[in-house]
Motif scaffolding. Sequence first.
Motif, PDB file in Angstrom:
ATOM      1  N   GLN A 140       0.786  -1.358  -0.077  1.00 54.63           N
ATOM      2  CA  GLN A 140       0.000   0.186   0.048  1.00 54.63           C
ATOM      3  C   GLN A 140       0.778   1.361  -0.098  1.00 54.63           C
ATOM      4  O   GLN A 140       0.207   2.281  -0.060  1.00 54.63           O
ATOM      5  N   GLY A 141       2.075   1.087   0.068  1.00 57.09           N
ATOM      6  CA  GLY A 141       2.906   2.509   0.113  1.00 57.09           C
ATOM      7  C   GLY A 141       2.867   3.097   1.267  1.00 57.09           C
ATOM      8  O   GLY A 141       2.811   4.476   1.163  1.00 57.09           O
ATOM      9  N   ILE A 142       2.470   2.477   2.386  1.00 61.65           N
ATOM     10  CA  ILE A 142       2.578   3.265   3.757  1.00 61.65           C
ATOM     11  C   ILE A 142       3.563   3.029   4.622  1.00 61.65           C
ATOM     12  O   ILE A 142       4.127   2.012   4.565  1.00 61.65           O
ATOM     13  N   SER A 143       4.106   3.965   5.293  1.00 60.89           N
ATOM     14  CA  SER A 143       5.093   3.835   6.263  1.00 60.89           C
ATOM     15  C   SER A 143       4.882   2.732   7.138  1.00 60.89           C
ATOM     16  O   SER A 143       3.859   2.598   8.074  1.00 60.89           O
ATOM     17  N   LEU A 144       5.897   1.827   7.404  1.00 61.64           N
ATOM     18  CA  LEU A 144       5.737   0.750   8.531  1.00 61.64           C
ATOM     19  C   LEU A 144       5.410   1.489   9.846  1.00 61.64           C
ATOM     20  O   LEU A 144       4.804   1.053  10.724  1.00 61.64           O
ATOM     21  N   SER A 145       6.195   2.464  10.222  1.00 61.01           N
ATOM     22  CA  SER A 145       6.077   3.174  11.661  1.00 61.01           C
ATOM     23  C   SER A 145       4.749   3.859  11.603  1.00 61.01           C
ATOM     24  O   SER A 145       4.050   3.783  12.732  1.00 61.01           O
ATOM     25  N   TYR A 146       4.065   4.168  10.612  1.00 60.18           N
ATOM     26  CA  TYR A 146       2.911   4.927  10.559  1.00 60.18           C
ATOM     27  C   TYR A 146       1.800   3.734  10.757  1.00 60.18           C
ATOM     28  O   TYR A 146       1.031   3.927  11.726  1.00 60.18           O
ATOM     29  N   LEU A 147       1.922   2.546  10.293  1.00 64.12           N
ATOM     30  CA  LEU A 147       0.935   1.683  10.323  1.00 64.12           C
ATOM     31  C   LEU A 147       1.086   0.841  11.794  1.00 64.12           C
ATOM     32  O   LEU A 147       0.104   0.590  12.264  1.00 64.12           O
ATOM     33  N   GLU A 148       2.235   0.819  12.410  1.00 61.53           N
ATOM     34  CA  GLU A 148       2.383   0.434  13.755  1.00 61.53           C
ATOM     35  C   GLU A 148       1.567   1.334  14.682  1.00 61.53           C
ATOM     36  O   GLU A 148       1.018   0.776  15.675  1.00 61.53           O
ATOM     37  N   GLN A 149       1.494   2.773  14.456  1.00 55.11           N
ATOM     38  CA  GLN A 149       1.070   3.479  15.362  1.00 55.11           C
ATOM     39  C   GLN A 149      -0.702   3.272  14.878  1.00 55.11           C
ATOM     40  O   GLN A 149      -1.543   3.362  16.092  1.00 55.11           O
ATOM     41  N   LEU A 150      -1.086   3.277  13.843  1.00 56.29           N
ATOM     42  CA  LEU A 150      -2.480   2.872  13.356  1.00 56.29           C
ATOM     43  C   LEU A 150      -3.013   1.614  14.083  1.00 56.29           C
ATOM     44  O   LEU A 150      -4.027   1.614  14.565  1.00 56.29           O
ATOM     45  N   PHE A 151      -2.115   0.478  13.813  1.00 57.74           N
ATOM     46  CA  PHE A 151      -2.705  -0.511  14.543  1.00 57.74           C
ATOM     47  C   PHE A 151      -2.851  -0.951  15.807  1.00 57.74           C
ATOM     48  O   PHE A 151      -3.495  -1.738  16.493  1.00 57.74           O
ATOM     49  N   ALA A 152      -1.792  -0.011  16.760  1.00 55.80           N
ATOM     50  CA  ALA A 152      -2.007  -0.118  17.941  1.00 55.80           C
ATOM     51  C   ALA A 152      -3.472   0.631  18.501  1.00 55.80           C
ATOM     52  O   ALA A 152      -3.958  -0.063  19.263  1.00 55.80           O
ATOM     53  N   LYS A 153      -4.019   1.312  17.702  1.00 57.18           N
ATOM     54  CA  LYS A 153      -5.217   1.928  17.934  1.00 57.18           C
ATOM     55  C   LYS A 153      -6.422   1.161  17.659  1.00 57.18           C
ATOM     56  O   LYS A 153      -7.246   0.807  18.312  1.00 57.18           O
ATOM     57  N   LEU A 154      -6.047   0.546  16.432  1.00 59.17           N
ATOM     58  CA  LEU A 154      -7.011  -0.646  15.955  1.00 59.17           C
ATOM     59  C   LEU A 154      -7.342  -1.857  16.798  1.00 59.17           C
ATOM     60  O   LEU A 154      -8.213  -2.425  17.067  1.00 59.17           O
ATOM     61  N   ARG A 155      -5.877  -2.042  17.400  1.00 60.26           N
ATOM     62  CA  ARG A 155      -6.137  -3.170  18.490  1.00 60.26           C
ATOM     63  C   ARG A 155      -6.895  -3.069  19.646  1.00 60.26           C
ATOM     64  O   ARG A 155      -7.645  -3.734  20.163  1.00 60.26           O
ATOM     65  N   ARG A 156      -6.497  -1.759  20.312  1.00 62.08           N
ATOM     66  CA  ARG A 156      -7.253  -1.519  21.251  1.00 62.08           C
ATOM     67  C   ARG A 156      -8.818  -1.203  21.115  1.00 62.08           C
ATOM     68  O   ARG A 156      -9.370  -1.309  21.986  1.00 62.08           O
ATOM     69  N   SER A 157      -9.098  -0.960  20.056  1.00 58.12           N
ATOM     70  CA  SER A 157     -10.411  -0.924  19.534  1.00 58.12           C
ATOM     71  C   SER A 157     -11.298  -2.000  19.530  1.00 58.12           C
ATOM     72  O   SER A 157     -12.261  -2.297  19.141  1.00 58.12           O
ATOM     73  N   GLY A 158     -10.339  -2.982  19.296  1.00 59.02           N
ATOM     74  CA  GLY A 158     -10.899  -4.698  19.188  1.00 59.02           C
ATOM     75  C   GLY A 158     -11.205  -4.957  17.549  1.00 59.02           C
ATOM     76  O   GLY A 158     -11.969  -5.833  17.446  1.00 59.02           O
ATOM     77  N   LEU A 159     -10.723  -4.304  16.863  1.00 57.84           N
ATOM     78  CA  LEU A 159     -11.121  -4.339  15.171  1.00 57.84           C
ATOM     79  C   LEU A 159      -9.744  -5.301  14.593  1.00 57.84           C
ATOM     80  O   LEU A 159     -10.136  -6.026  13.606  1.00 57.84           O
ATOM     81  N   VAL A 160      -8.786  -5.367  15.139  1.00 58.53           N
ATOM     82  CA  VAL A 160      -7.649  -6.507  14.953  1.00 58.53           C
ATOM     83  C   VAL A 160      -7.043  -7.162  15.838  1.00 58.53           C
ATOM     84  O   VAL A 160      -6.983  -6.693  17.196  1.00 58.53           O
ATOM     85  N   ASP A 161      -6.546  -8.281  15.574  1.00 55.04           N
ATOM     86  CA  ASP A 161      -5.947  -9.168  16.607  1.00 55.04           C
ATOM     87  C   ASP A 161      -4.458  -9.363  16.152  1.00 55.04           C
ATOM     88  O   ASP A 161      -4.217  -9.504  14.917  1.00 55.04           O
ATOM     89  N   SER A 162      -3.613  -9.221  17.025  1.00 56.80           N
ATOM     90  CA  SER A 162      -2.093  -9.574  16.701  1.00 56.80           C
ATOM     91  C   SER A 162      -1.721 -10.814  17.169  1.00 56.80           C
ATOM     92  O   SER A 162      -2.306 -11.337  18.079  1.00 56.80           O
ATOM     93  N   ILE A 163      -0.671 -11.542  16.301  1.00 60.59           N
ATOM     94  CA  ILE A 163      -0.093 -12.773  16.591  1.00 60.59           C
ATOM     95  C   ILE A 163       1.277 -12.559  16.505  1.00 60.59           C
ATOM     96  O   ILE A 163       1.694 -12.242  15.473  1.00 60.59           O
ATOM     97  N   ARG A 164       1.908 -13.083  17.535  1.00 57.23           N
ATOM     98  CA  ARG A 164       3.510 -12.871  17.855  1.00 57.23           C
ATOM     99  C   ARG A 164       4.100 -13.947  17.290  1.00 57.23           C
ATOM    100  O   ARG A 164       3.503 -15.313  17.041  1.00 57.23           O
ATOM    101  N   GLY A 165       5.435 -13.711  16.971  1.00 52.98           N
ATOM    102  CA  GLY A 165       6.363 -14.882  16.645  1.00 52.98           C
ATOM    103  C   GLY A 165       6.302 -15.190  15.142  1.00 52.98           C
ATOM    104  O   GLY A 165       5.737 -14.615  14.282  1.00 52.98           O
ATOM    105  N   PRO A 166       6.917 -16.212  14.566  1.00 53.94           N
ATOM    106  CA  PRO A 166       7.157 -16.514  13.157  1.00 53.94           C
ATOM    107  C   PRO A 166       5.798 -16.954  12.847  1.00 53.94           C
ATOM    108  O   PRO A 166       4.877 -17.640  13.184  1.00 53.94           O
ATOM    109  N   GLY A 167       5.331 -16.358  11.469  1.00 55.92           N
ATOM    110  CA  GLY A 167       4.098 -16.468  10.963  1.00 55.92           C
ATOM    111  C   GLY A 167       3.055 -15.702  11.524  1.00 55.92           C
ATOM    112  O   GLY A 167       1.795 -15.552  11.311  1.00 55.92           O
TER     113      GLY A 167
END
Length: 153
Positions: free
Chosen positions: A35-62
């Motif tokens: 999408q041509g979006i900065s990775l650091s910018y996405l990290e900030q957005l996804f922190a908010k999206l996760r707190r709002s319950g719209l996304v789940d994060s999965i740690r580790g390989p894969g």
Amino acid sequence: MKLTTKGRYAVTAMLDLALHYEKGAVTLADIARRQGISLSYLEQLFAKLRRSGLVDSIRGPGGGYNLAMAPGKISVAEIVIAINENIDARRCGGEKNCHGDEMCLTHQLWEDLSQRIYDFLHGITLADLVARPHVQQVATRQAGRVSQTVVAR
């Protein structure tokens, strides 16, 4: 009301996740590349999206991110609100003090517009967007471009 880059990027990134919903977790690096979006910018957005319950994060390989619910259950309005984007066209933010301590002449007009904008965005889900032929064409083009980049390396 002005939808800023933050709101546009959040909807774009969530649509990218919806396009890959059945394929498992998606890394932010993959979204950034497609999408041509900065990775650091996405990290900030996804922190908010996760707190709002719209996304789940999965740690580790894969690991990466998944939508927290089916694409048909997430509206564009929810995404915009989750990242604290303002979809209110009123100058007073609903406080009814747009003209000193009182409502201005056009307060109700802007209040009605704000409600229509919200209703419009709330009526469109990620599944609706995924189903659009143009979205499918762009996603196919992006997938081809990304796979060409990987092969070239």
